[in-house]
Design a protein around this motif. Structure first.
Motif, mmCIF file in Angstrom:
data_model
loop_
_atom_site.group_PDB
_atom_site.id
_atom_site.type_symbol
_atom_site.label_atom_id
_atom_site.label_comp_id
_atom_site.label_asym_id
_atom_site.label_seq_id
_atom_site.Cartn_x
_atom_site.Cartn_y
_atom_site.Cartn_z
ATOM 1 N N LEU A 3 0.815 -1.215 0.000
ATOM 2 C CA LEU A 3 0.000 0.000 0.000
ATOM 3 C C LEU A 3 0.847 1.263 0.000
ATOM 4 N N SER A 4 1.987 1.228 0.692
ATOM 5 C CA SER A 4 2.814 2.430 0.783
ATOM 6 C C SER A 4 3.458 2.805 -0.541
ATOM 7 N N ARG A 5 3.439 1.893 -1.533
ATOM 8 C CA ARG A 5 4.029 2.179 -2.840
ATOM 9 C C ARG A 5 3.002 2.652 -3.862
ATOM 10 N N LEU A 6 1.767 2.732 -3.440
ATOM 11 C CA LEU A 6 0.743 3.259 -4.339
ATOM 12 C C LEU A 6 0.937 4.758 -4.527
ATOM 13 N N PRO A 7 0.522 5.305 -5.667
ATOM 14 C CA PRO A 7 0.497 6.763 -5.807
ATOM 15 C C PRO A 7 -0.362 7.378 -4.702
ATOM 16 N N VAL A 8 -0.084 8.629 -4.363
ATOM 17 C CA VAL A 8 -0.745 9.257 -3.213
ATOM 18 C C VAL A 8 -2.261 9.220 -3.341
ATOM 19 N N ASP A 9 -2.800 9.498 -4.540
ATOM 20 C CA ASP A 9 -4.257 9.496 -4.677
ATOM 21 C C ASP A 9 -4.837 8.111 -4.428
ATOM 22 N N GLU A 10 -4.101 7.066 -4.807
ATOM 23 C CA GLU A 10 -4.574 5.710 -4.562
ATOM 24 C C GLU A 10 -4.406 5.314 -3.092
ATOM 25 N N GLN A 11 -3.398 5.874 -2.417
ATOM 26 C CA GLN A 11 -3.262 5.635 -0.979
ATOM 27 C C GLN A 11 -4.469 6.196 -0.227
ATOM 28 N N LEU A 12 -4.955 7.356 -0.645
ATOM 29 C CA LEU A 12 -6.123 7.948 -0.001
ATOM 30 C C LEU A 12 -7.356 7.065 -0.189
ATOM 31 N N VAL A 13 -7.498 6.505 -1.384
ATOM 32 C CA VAL A 13 -8.605 5.587 -1.643
ATOM 33 C C VAL A 13 -8.455 4.340 -0.780
ATOM 34 N N ALA A 14 -7.225 3.836 -0.669
ATOM 35 C CA ALA A 14 -6.974 2.645 0.144
ATOM 36 C C ALA A 14 -7.286 2.910 1.611
ATOM 37 N N LEU A 15 -6.913 4.105 2.097
ATOM 38 C CA LEU A 15 -7.205 4.441 3.486
ATOM 39 C C LEU A 15 -8.701 4.463 3.736
ATOM 40 N N ILE A 152 -9.320 14.099 4.333
ATOM 41 C CA ILE A 152 -8.255 13.392 5.041
ATOM 42 C C ILE A 152 -7.076 14.340 5.236
ATOM 43 N N TYR A 153 -6.639 14.474 6.477
ATOM 44 C CA TYR A 153 -5.469 15.293 6.799
ATOM 45 C C TYR A 153 -4.352 14.366 7.254
ATOM 46 N N ALA A 154 -3.239 14.360 6.539
ATOM 47 C CA ALA A 154 -2.110 13.475 6.859
ATOM 48 C C ALA A 154 -0.813 14.196 6.498
ATOM 49 N N PRO A 155 -0.341 15.103 7.382
ATOM 50 C CA PRO A 155 0.822 15.935 7.037
ATOM 51 C C PRO A 155 2.107 15.163 6.802
ATOM 52 N N HIS A 156 2.203 13.942 7.330
ATOM 53 C CA HIS A 156 3.410 13.128 7.139
ATOM 54 C C HIS A 156 3.175 11.966 6.177
ATOM 55 N N GLY A 157 2.064 12.024 5.472
ATOM 56 C CA GLY A 157 1.755 10.964 4.537
ATOM 57 C C GLY A 157 1.197 9.735 5.240
ATOM 58 N N LEU A 158 1.038 8.663 4.468
ATOM 59 C CA LEU A 158 0.410 7.440 4.977
ATOM 60 C C LEU A 158 1.327 6.227 4.935
ATOM 61 N N ALA A 159 2.519 6.370 4.373
ATOM 62 C CA ALA A 159 3.396 5.207 4.192
ATOM 63 C C ALA A 159 3.719 4.531 5.518
ATOM 64 N N ASP A 160 4.081 5.312 6.544
ATOM 65 C CA ASP A 160 4.419 4.708 7.834
ATOM 66 C C ASP A 160 3.226 3.995 8.446
ATOM 67 N N VAL A 161 2.032 4.560 8.280
ATOM 68 C CA VAL A 161 0.826 3.926 8.822
ATOM 69 C C VAL A 161 0.623 2.560 8.169
ATOM 70 N N PHE A 162 0.718 2.519 6.847
ATOM 71 C CA PHE A 162 0.541 1.257 6.132
ATOM 72 C C PHE A 162 1.649 0.250 6.461
ATOM 73 N N ASN A 163 2.860 0.755 6.722
ATOM 74 C CA ASN A 163 4.013 -0.126 6.973
ATOM 75 C C ASN A 163 4.174 -0.513 8.438
ATOM 76 N N LEU A 164 3.260 -0.094 9.311
ATOM 77 C CA LEU A 164 3.344 -0.359 10.746
ATOM 78 C C LEU A 164 4.665 0.145 11.329
ATOM 79 N N LEU A 165 5.052 1.318 10.887
ATOM 80 C CA LEU A 165 6.273 1.964 11.361
ATOM 81 C C LEU A 165 5.890 3.177 12.199
ATOM 82 N N VAL A 166 6.372 3.220 13.444
ATOM 83 C CA VAL A 166 6.061 4.319 14.350
ATOM 84 C C VAL A 166 7.294 5.204 14.483
ATOM 85 N N ARG A 167 7.130 6.455 14.132
ATOM 86 C CA ARG A 167 8.245 7.400 14.098
ATOM 87 C C ARG A 167 7.979 8.535 15.098
ATOM 88 N N PRO A 168 8.922 8.860 15.979
ATOM 89 C CA PRO A 168 8.682 9.904 16.973
ATOM 90 C C PRO A 168 8.511 11.282 16.346
#
Length: 205
Positions: A3-15, A152-168
């Motif tokens: 999911l994190s490799r989808l284009p941004v518009d498709e990530q929004l649809v996936a979310l 949808i408001y996601a200032p840091h994008g969605l890749a980390d959310v999809f990848n189960l990566l937690v960043r401080p």
């Protein structure tokens, strides 16, 4: 499909598709829209944890403690005004099988230091409040507009959310808040990758 490799518009649809698996969340969104709160978002754990559940094959609402509903109204910073909204929420969400926490983000600076032992400058929007979450992965908010469109408001994008990566996100919340939250999250979602809180470089003598 990664999911994190989808284009941004498709990530929004996936979310949106993933969040639609959580019927509690979609019911809260629908009822929140009826409250017509200014600058509101459903945000924090109920959003990113729904994603974690779905991508790891768990029930969509599993382990979600509450549903955070933020709004922003700087016209009246009294507790009485916020409490009136909270009471309206009790009525609106009475048949929702979950706790919905409603907070006016224009008031956060009035109580934040007492609770977390660090001062909090006044926010100028709900988006600014979301920007200050302890982890960038948490910085996602969603709402349904009156015409039915999702915002949808996601200032840091969605890749980390999809990848189960937690960043401080060391901009406001103190380190112990991040570490307490991530310890609990790891117990519920053991496949999370949690990055450490950054340390300041030692000063040279």
């Amino acid at each position: 499909m990664v999911l994190s490799r989808l284009p941004v518009d498709e990530q929004l649809v996936a979310l949106r598709d993933i969040l639609s698996h959580n019927s509690v969340l979609t019911d809260v969104l629908a009822k929140a829209a009826e409250l017509r709160l200014p600058d509101w978002y459903l945000t924090a754990g109920c959003v990113f944890q729904t994603v974690w559940n779905v991508v790891t094959g768990r029930p969509a609402a599993d382990g979600i403690l509450d549903y955070d509903l933020f709004y922003f109204d700087a016209n009246d910073l009294s507790w009485e005004a916020e409490d009136a909204v909270i009471q309206a929420g009790y009525t609106a969400f009475a048949d929702i099988p979950a706790t919905v926490e409603i907070r006016n983000e224009a008031r956060v600076h009035l109580w934040y230091e007492q609770k977390f032992a660090v001062p909090c400058p006044p926010y100028d929007s709900t988006e600014a409040a979301i920007d200050s979450f302890a982890a960038t992965t948490c910085c996602v908010g969603v709402r349904v507009e009156r015409d039915g469109r999702w915002r949808i408001y996601a200032p840091h994008g969605l890749a980390d959310v999809f990848n189960l990566l937690v960043r401080p996100n060391p901009v406001q919340a103190p380190r112990h808040v991040y570490e307490t939250k991530t310890t609990r999250w790891r117990q519920q979602w053991p496949t999370l990758t949690v990055l450490p809180w950054p340390t300041l470089p030692e000063k040279l003598g």
